[in-house]
Design an enzyme around this catalytic site. Structure first.
Site, PDB file in Angstrom:
ATOM      1  N   GLY A  89       0.824  -1.210   0.000  1.00 11.90           N
ATOM      2  CA  GLY A  89       0.000   0.000   0.000  1.00 11.90           C
ATOM      3  C   GLY A  89       0.850   1.249   0.000  1.00 11.90           C
ATOM      4  N   TYR A 152      -6.895   7.175  -0.716  1.00 10.69           N
ATOM      5  CA  TYR A 152      -6.547   6.047   0.160  1.00 10.69           C
ATOM      6  C   TYR A 152      -7.805   5.486   0.849  1.00 10.69           C
ATOM      7  CZ  TYR A 152      -3.740   3.715   3.868  1.00 10.69           C
ATOM      8  OH  TYR A 152      -3.147   2.826   4.735  1.00 10.69           O
TER       9      TYR A 152
HETATM   10  N1  CAA Z   1      -8.324  18.395   9.538  1.00 12.51           N
HETATM   11  C1  CAA Z   1      -9.038  19.540   9.329  1.00 12.51           C
HETATM   12  N2  CAA Z   1      -8.623  20.541   8.541  1.00 12.51           N
HETATM   13  C2  CAA Z   1      -7.439  20.391   7.948  1.00 12.51           C
HETATM   14  C3  CAA Z   1      -6.649  19.223   8.103  1.00 12.51           C
HETATM   15  C4  CAA Z   1      -7.140  18.221   8.942  1.00 12.51           C
HETATM   16  N3  CAA Z   1      -6.459  17.084   9.155  1.00 12.51           N
HETATM   17  N4  CAA Z   1      -5.519  19.348   7.375  1.00 12.51           N
HETATM   18  C5  CAA Z   1      -5.593  20.567   6.780  1.00 12.51           C
HETATM   19  N5  CAA Z   1      -6.743  21.177   7.123  1.00 12.51           N
HETATM   20  C6  CAA Z   1      -7.227  22.479   6.659  1.00 12.51           C
HETATM   21  C7  CAA Z   1      -6.087  23.497   6.596  1.00 12.51           C
HETATM   22  O1  CAA Z   1      -5.979  24.164   7.806  1.00 12.51           O
HETATM   23  C8  CAA Z   1      -6.538  24.394   5.449  1.00 12.51           C
HETATM   24  O2  CAA Z   1      -7.506  25.273   5.923  1.00 12.51           O
HETATM   25  P1  CAA Z   1      -7.712  26.719   5.234  1.00 12.51           P
HETATM   26  O3  CAA Z   1      -8.078  26.458   3.821  1.00 12.51           O
HETATM   27  O4  CAA Z   1      -8.788  27.328   6.062  1.00 12.51           O
HETATM   28  O5  CAA Z   1      -6.376  27.390   5.395  1.00 12.51           O
HETATM   29  C9  CAA Z   1      -7.241  23.429   4.493  1.00 12.51           C
HETATM   30  O6  CAA Z   1      -7.659  22.319   5.303  1.00 12.51           O
HETATM   31  C10 CAA Z   1      -6.363  22.936   3.382  1.00 12.51           C
HETATM   32  O7  CAA Z   1      -5.148  22.509   3.977  1.00 12.51           O
HETATM   33  P2  CAA Z   1      -3.877  22.170   3.153  1.00 12.51           P
HETATM   34  O8  CAA Z   1      -3.743  23.130   2.027  1.00 12.51           O
HETATM   35  O9  CAA Z   1      -2.720  22.005   4.081  1.00 12.51           O
HETATM   36  O10 CAA Z   1      -4.293  20.759   2.607  1.00 12.51           O
HETATM   37  P3  CAA Z   1      -3.426  19.817   1.743  1.00 12.51           P
HETATM   38  O11 CAA Z   1      -4.241  19.407   0.596  1.00 12.51           O
HETATM   39  O12 CAA Z   1      -2.100  20.380   1.466  1.00 12.51           O
HETATM   40  O13 CAA Z   1      -3.170  18.530   2.631  1.00 12.51           O
HETATM   41  C11 CAA Z   1      -2.833  17.135   4.493  1.00 12.51           C
HETATM   42  C12 CAA Z   1      -3.446  18.428   3.986  1.00 12.51           C
HETATM   43  C13 CAA Z   1      -1.330  17.186   4.446  1.00 12.51           C
HETATM   44  C14 CAA Z   1      -3.280  15.927   3.669  1.00 12.51           C
HETATM   45  C15 CAA Z   1      -3.326  16.990   5.912  1.00 12.51           C
HETATM   46  O14 CAA Z   1      -4.711  17.089   5.945  1.00 12.51           O
HETATM   47  C16 CAA Z   1      -2.952  15.697   6.560  1.00 12.51           C
HETATM   48  O15 CAA Z   1      -1.809  15.448   6.891  1.00 12.51           O
HETATM   49  N6  CAA Z   1      -3.973  14.823   6.794  1.00 12.51           N
HETATM   50  C17 CAA Z   1      -3.809  13.624   7.520  1.00 12.51           C
HETATM   51  C18 CAA Z   1      -3.442  12.554   6.608  1.00 12.51           C
HETATM   52  C19 CAA Z   1      -3.298  11.268   7.388  1.00 12.51           C
HETATM   53  O16 CAA Z   1      -3.708  11.089   8.505  1.00 12.51           O
HETATM   54  N7  CAA Z   1      -2.688  10.311   6.738  1.00 12.51           N
HETATM   55  C20 CAA Z   1      -2.488   9.081   7.328  1.00 12.51           C
HETATM   56  C21 CAA Z   1      -1.217   8.510   6.786  1.00 12.51           C
HETATM   57  S1  CAA Z   1      -0.817   7.004   7.562  1.00 12.51           S
HETATM   58  C22 CAA Z   1      -1.883   5.940   6.966  1.00 12.51           C
HETATM   59  O17 CAA Z   1      -2.658   6.200   6.101  1.00 12.51           O
HETATM   60  C23 CAA Z   1      -1.807   4.565   7.553  1.00 12.51           C
HETATM   61  C24 CAA Z   1      -3.128   4.126   8.023  1.00 12.51           C
HETATM   62  O18 CAA Z   1      -3.724   3.319   7.361  1.00 12.51           O
HETATM   63  C25 CAA Z   1      -3.641   4.601   9.299  1.00 12.51           C
END
Ligand code: CAA
Length: 246
Positions: A89, A152
């Protein structure tokens, strides 16, 4: 009786390598299937699994014909493939508004098409021999959805739909098909989440710690055991209580 033979896709990954060792410990001959890795990564893996019955095979789960050729080779070499763990994955986290088609397609091709490509190639032999164990590694984020993971979450939710449908098709053939849905675990994939958010997620896990690969490997091993023949079509969440549901 000769040992059961298991393929673990994503076999040198964070969860995959631990699953390989756990299955080897419970008496399987294990094939760790993964993309060709750098020599340093491969030798680190070989060191990790030294002493276990685990062999590396290079292969790409997005290549249907390649998966078929690999399964055929393994069936010729070992006589059968009895267990398949689909653990390959990838993530390409980004909000949908900014997501490029390639970020959608890459995740779907590896995480979901990869399950079809390997499973379709092993299922005939399992049915003919009247025995098989298939475990698909999904995710808590397939169950709940996660911000930045439309690709995902869709692939991982789709994976359990696949599990449920196939479980019905092969239930009378001695083949079980189940899903394990890990929560947040101590792997490279989770380390890619920005630190403040990662900390926040870990602090919200009810058991008070991040998961370890062995937590997942034990669940997979349980479902792969011969004695687990009455368990099929289930999703087994292993997430420290982060998502509790009926
Ligand atoms: N929750 C709520 N709001 C969020 C947010 C979140 N997690 N992340 C960003 N935002 C908001 C930002 O503050 C921003 O707000 P404004 O427009 O008001 O400024 C808006 O959403 C857009 O943010 P970005 O431009 O930063 O968004 P992006 O498209 O660049 O990406 C991200 C954001 C990096 C994906 C981020 O959301 C993130 O890291 N999310 C979590 C991802 C995650 O948990 N992945 C798990 C990986 S591990 C895995 O998947 C293994 C498993 O099976 C468990």
């Amino acid at each position: 009786m000769s040992k059961r033979v298991a393929i673990v896709s994503g076999g040198i990954g964070g969860l995959g390598s631990c699953i390989c060792m756990q299955l080897a410990q419970s008496g399987h001959s294990v094939i760790a299937l993964d993309l060709t890795a750098s020599e340093s990564r491969l030798s680190a893996f070989r060191e990790q699994v030294a002493g276990f019955d685990v062999q590396f095979e290079a292969g790409d789960v997005t290549d249907f014909a390649g998966c078929g050729a690999l399964v055929q080779r393994l069936e010729q070499r070992f006589g059968s493939v009895d267990v398949l763990v689909n653990a390959a994955g990838i993530t390409r986290d980004v909000s949908l508004r900014k997501m490029r088609p390639a970020q959608w397609a890459d995740v779907l091709r590896v995480d979901l098409d990869g399950v079809f490509n390997l499973t379709q190639n092993v299922i005939g032999g399992m049915i003919d021999r009247g025995y098989g164990r298939i475990v698909n590694i999904s995710s808590i984020n397939g169950q709940t959805g996660q911000f930045g993971q439309t690709n995902y979450s869709a692939a991982k939710a789709g994976m359990h739909g696949f599990t449920m449908a196939l479980a019905r098709e092969v239930a009378r053939k001695g083949v079980t098909v189940n899903t394990v849905s890990p929560g947040y675990c101590d792997t490279e994939m989770v380390k890619t989440i920005a630190q403040p958010l990662r900390e926040q997620i870990i602090q919200s896990i009810p058991v008070g710690r991040i998961g370890q690969p062995i937590d997942i490997a034990r669940a997979v091993d349980f479902l792969c055991a011969e004695g687990s023949s009455f368990i099929t079509g289930v999703n087994l969440p292993v997430n420290g209580g982060l998502f509790i549901s009926f």
